[in-house]
Design a protein around this motif. Structure first.
Motif, PDB file in Angstrom:
ATOM      1  N   THR A  69     -17.574  -1.474 -21.755  1.00 61.76           N
ATOM      2  CA  THR A  69     -16.595  -0.796 -20.915  1.00 61.76           C
ATOM      3  C   THR A  69     -17.068  -0.758 -19.466  1.00 61.76           C
ATOM      4  N   GLN A  70     -18.339  -0.444 -19.280  1.00 60.76           N
ATOM      5  CA  GLN A  70     -18.898  -0.446 -17.930  1.00 60.76           C
ATOM      6  C   GLN A  70     -18.909  -1.852 -17.347  1.00 60.76           C
ATOM      7  N   LEU A  71     -19.190  -2.855 -18.178  1.00 55.19           N
ATOM      8  CA  LEU A  71     -19.198  -4.247 -17.723  1.00 55.19           C
ATOM      9  C   LEU A  71     -17.828  -4.656 -17.188  1.00 55.19           C
ATOM     10  N   CYS A  72     -16.781  -4.183 -17.848  1.00 52.66           N
ATOM     11  CA  CYS A  72     -15.426  -4.473 -17.358  1.00 52.66           C
ATOM     12  C   CYS A  72     -15.239  -3.947 -15.937  1.00 52.66           C
ATOM     13  N   HIS A  73     -15.763  -2.751 -15.676  1.00 53.40           N
ATOM     14  CA  HIS A  73     -15.642  -2.183 -14.328  1.00 53.40           C
ATOM     15  C   HIS A  73     -16.500  -2.952 -13.327  1.00 53.40           C
ATOM     16  N   ILE A  74     -17.688  -3.369 -13.761  1.00 52.54           N
ATOM     17  CA  ILE A  74     -18.572  -4.123 -12.867  1.00 52.54           C
ATOM     18  C   ILE A  74     -17.900  -5.411 -12.409  1.00 52.54           C
ATOM     19  N   HIS A  75     -17.234  -6.104 -13.337  1.00 53.25           N
ATOM     20  CA  HIS A  75     -16.619  -7.388 -13.026  1.00 53.25           C
ATOM     21  C   HIS A  75     -15.130  -7.269 -12.693  1.00 53.25           C
ATOM     22  N   HIS A  76     -14.634  -6.032 -12.557  1.00 44.96           N
ATOM     23  CA  HIS A  76     -13.217  -5.793 -12.232  1.00 44.96           C
ATOM     24  C   HIS A  76     -12.288  -6.461 -13.252  1.00 44.96           C
ATOM     25  N   ILE A  77     -12.655  -6.327 -14.522  1.00 44.83           N
ATOM     26  CA  ILE A  77     -11.817  -6.846 -15.609  1.00 44.83           C
ATOM     27  C   ILE A  77     -10.917  -5.699 -16.065  1.00 44.83           C
ATOM     28  N   ASN A  78      -9.688  -5.719 -15.596  1.00 46.23           N
ATOM     29  CA  ASN A  78      -8.789  -4.595 -15.838  1.00 46.23           C
ATOM     30  C   ASN A  78      -7.867  -4.782 -17.038  1.00 46.23           C
ATOM     31  N   HIS A  79      -7.886  -5.976 -17.629  1.00 41.80           N
ATOM     32  CA  HIS A  79      -6.927  -6.250 -18.696  1.00 41.80           C
ATOM     33  C   HIS A  79      -7.513  -6.058 -20.099  1.00 41.80           C
ATOM     34  N   ILE A  80      -8.805  -5.698 -20.204  1.00 39.36           N
ATOM     35  CA  ILE A  80      -9.435  -5.472 -21.503  1.00 39.36           C
ATOM     36  C   ILE A  80      -9.765  -3.993 -21.652  1.00 39.36           C
ATOM     37  N   SER A  81      -9.331  -3.398 -22.758  1.00 42.84           N
ATOM     38  CA  SER A  81      -9.717  -2.010 -23.056  1.00 42.84           C
ATOM     39  C   SER A  81     -10.539  -1.992 -24.341  1.00 42.84           C
ATOM     40  N   ILE A  82     -11.527  -1.098 -24.374  1.00 44.90           N
ATOM     41  CA  ILE A  82     -12.481  -1.006 -25.477  1.00 44.90           C
ATOM     42  C   ILE A  82     -12.276   0.322 -26.196  1.00 44.90           C
ATOM     43  N   HIS A  83     -12.254   0.276 -27.531  1.00 42.21           N
ATOM     44  CA  HIS A  83     -12.018   1.481 -28.330  1.00 42.21           C
ATOM     45  C   HIS A  83     -13.130   1.654 -29.366  1.00 42.21           C
ATOM     46  N   ASP A  84     -13.822   2.775 -29.287  1.00 37.66           N
ATOM     47  CA  ASP A  84     -14.880   3.134 -30.228  1.00 37.66           C
ATOM     48  C   ASP A  84     -14.285   4.097 -31.245  1.00 37.66           C
ATOM     49  N   ILE A  85     -14.163   3.648 -32.500  1.00 39.75           N
ATOM     50  CA  ILE A  85     -13.512   4.445 -33.538  1.00 39.75           C
ATOM     51  C   ILE A  85     -14.584   5.065 -34.423  1.00 39.75           C
ATOM     52  N   ARG A  86     -14.605   6.392 -34.468  1.00 38.93           N
ATOM     53  CA  ARG A  86     -15.668   7.122 -35.151  1.00 38.93           C
ATOM     54  C   ARG A  86     -15.104   7.987 -36.277  1.00 38.93           C
ATOM     55  N   PRO A  87     -14.883   7.409 -37.445  1.00 36.81           N
ATOM     56  CA  PRO A  87     -14.373   8.214 -38.561  1.00 36.81           C
ATOM     57  C   PRO A  87     -15.487   9.064 -39.168  1.00 36.81           C
ATOM     58  N   GLY A  88     -15.061  10.116 -39.844  1.00 35.02           N
ATOM     59  CA  GLY A  88     -15.979  10.837 -40.707  1.00 35.02           C
ATOM     60  C   GLY A  88     -16.116  10.079 -42.021  1.00 35.02           C
ATOM     61  N   PHE A  89     -16.438  10.780 -43.090  1.00 39.24           N
ATOM     62  CA  PHE A  89     -16.613  10.131 -44.389  1.00 39.24           C
ATOM     63  C   PHE A  89     -15.249   9.786 -44.985  1.00 39.24           C
ATOM     64  N   VAL A  90     -15.006   8.495 -45.150  1.00 40.94           N
ATOM     65  CA  VAL A  90     -13.722   7.999 -45.650  1.00 40.94           C
ATOM     66  C   VAL A  90     -13.918   7.470 -47.068  1.00 40.94           C
ATOM     67  N   ARG A  91     -12.959   7.771 -47.942  1.00 41.02           N
ATOM     68  CA  ARG A  91     -13.052   7.297 -49.328  1.00 41.02           C
ATOM     69  C   ARG A  91     -12.823   5.786 -49.370  1.00 41.02           C
ATOM     70  N   THR A  92     -13.912   5.049 -49.262  1.00 46.03           N
ATOM     71  CA  THR A  92     -13.902   3.586 -49.322  1.00 46.03           C
ATOM     72  C   THR A  92     -15.048   3.149 -50.229  1.00 46.03           C
ATOM     73  N   PRO A  93     -15.114   1.838 -50.592  1.00 51.02           N
ATOM     74  CA  PRO A  93     -16.247   1.363 -51.404  1.00 51.02           C
ATOM     75  C   PRO A  93     -17.603   1.638 -50.771  1.00 51.02           C
ATOM     76  N   LEU A  94     -17.648   1.823 -49.454  1.00 53.67           N
ATOM     77  CA  LEU A  94     -18.913   2.052 -48.752  1.00 53.67           C
ATOM     78  C   LEU A  94     -19.609   3.324 -49.228  1.00 53.67           C
ATOM     79  N   ILE A  95     -18.842   4.374 -49.575  1.00 54.74           N
ATOM     80  CA  ILE A  95     -19.456   5.627 -50.023  1.00 54.74           C
ATOM     81  C   ILE A  95     -19.079   5.946 -51.464  1.00 54.74           C
ATOM     82  N   SER A  96     -18.710   4.925 -52.215  1.00 54.49           N
ATOM     83  CA  SER A  96     -18.323   5.114 -53.613  1.00 54.49           C
ATOM     84  C   SER A  96     -19.451   5.786 -54.404  1.00 54.49           C
ATOM     85  N   GLY A  97     -19.101   6.820 -55.165  1.00 53.89           N
ATOM     86  CA  GLY A  97     -20.074   7.512 -55.994  1.00 53.89           C
ATOM     87  C   GLY A  97     -20.826   8.622 -55.285  1.00 53.89           C
TER      88      GLY A  97
END
Length: 246
Positions: A164-192
């Motif tokens: 995100t900071q790199l976009c500002h350094i290079h004046h790249i205004n057309h790319i947005s970055i999204h950091d998605i931080r879920p809690g514990f989700v019922r998926t195979p990753l935490i099965s059991g």
């Protein structure tokens, strides 16, 4: 007529990635999906209109970026890159095979794929582009029960902040970055597991898509975990490392 937007989802064979692919397809996006299991990818495509292309991609392999380019071509372009490929283990015995596999997937693989997506979007300044990556609230504090998992999620948090900071350094205004931080989700990753406050993957996907569409840079799901993270941050390091969190 408004042109349909196109999304590429890596890590779409199960869990959050699969549910986000379904939501976007239902909303009219043209979706290309990727994962390690080609047969499963094809089964998913047959079931859902607007999932228009598949590609077998293992993010730990050197050819993963090239395969992403192939999938972009099949999909007819890319406006959103969504990265949901990740693994994690409870590893109190510090099994090095599990630790290194986690780092290879969650850190090295993520860097490879997000970097490739960034360069693709950088070469297409005529369009508004988005990169969204699943990290975790586990990146907030070091978790001794899952050292590589929580550490790589912290790496993801910082990497996306840097981009995100790199976009500002290079004046790249057309790319947005999204950091998605879920809690514990019922998926195979935490099965059991017996983690508290487990979330439904389909409902989480709805919230993720809403957050991405609204342009939020950090998306913590849900409100209970936003509150939990707030209090986690208040705990000093000397006390945190003495807490037996499993």
């Amino acid at each position: 007529m408004k042109e349909q937007r196109r999304a590429i989802i890596v890590g779409a064979t199960s869990g959050i990635g699969l549910e986000v692919a379904k939501v976007l397809a239902e909303k009219g996006w043209l979706v290309g999906i990727a994962g390690r299991r080609q047969e499963l990818l094809q089964q998913i495509q047959r079931k859902h209109l607007n999932i228009v292309a598949t590609e077998q991609i293992d993010v730990t392999k050197a050819d993963a970026a090239e395969r992403l380019e192939t999938l972009i071509g099949k999909t007819g372009g890319m406006d959103l890159y969504f990265h949901s490929s990740g693994i994690g283990y409870q590893n109190t015995e510090l099994d090095m095979e599990l630790e290194l596999a986690t780092v290879e997937t969650n850190a090295v693989g993520m860097t490879r794929m997000v970097g490739a997506a960034f360069h693709y979007f950088e070469a297409h300044p005529e369009q508004k582009s988005q990169i969204a990556v699943i990290s975790s609230i586990a990146g907030t504090k070091g978790l001794g029960a899952a050292p590589a998992y929580s550490s790589t999620k912290r790496f993801v948090n910082h990497y996306l902040e840097c981009l995100t900071q790199l976009c500002h350094i290079h004046h790249i205004n057309h790319i947005s970055i999204h950091d998605i931080r879920p809690g514990f989700v019922r998926t195979p990753l935490i099965s059991g597991s017996n983690y508290p406050l487990q979330l439904d993957a389909a409902k989480v996907a709805q919230q993720i898509v809403k957050g991405v569409e609204r342009g939020r840079s950090i998306i913590t799901i849900d409100w209970r975990y936003r509150l939990l993270v707030f209090f986690w941050r208040l705990i000093p390091r000397w006390l945190w490392v003495r807490m037996r969190i499993k």
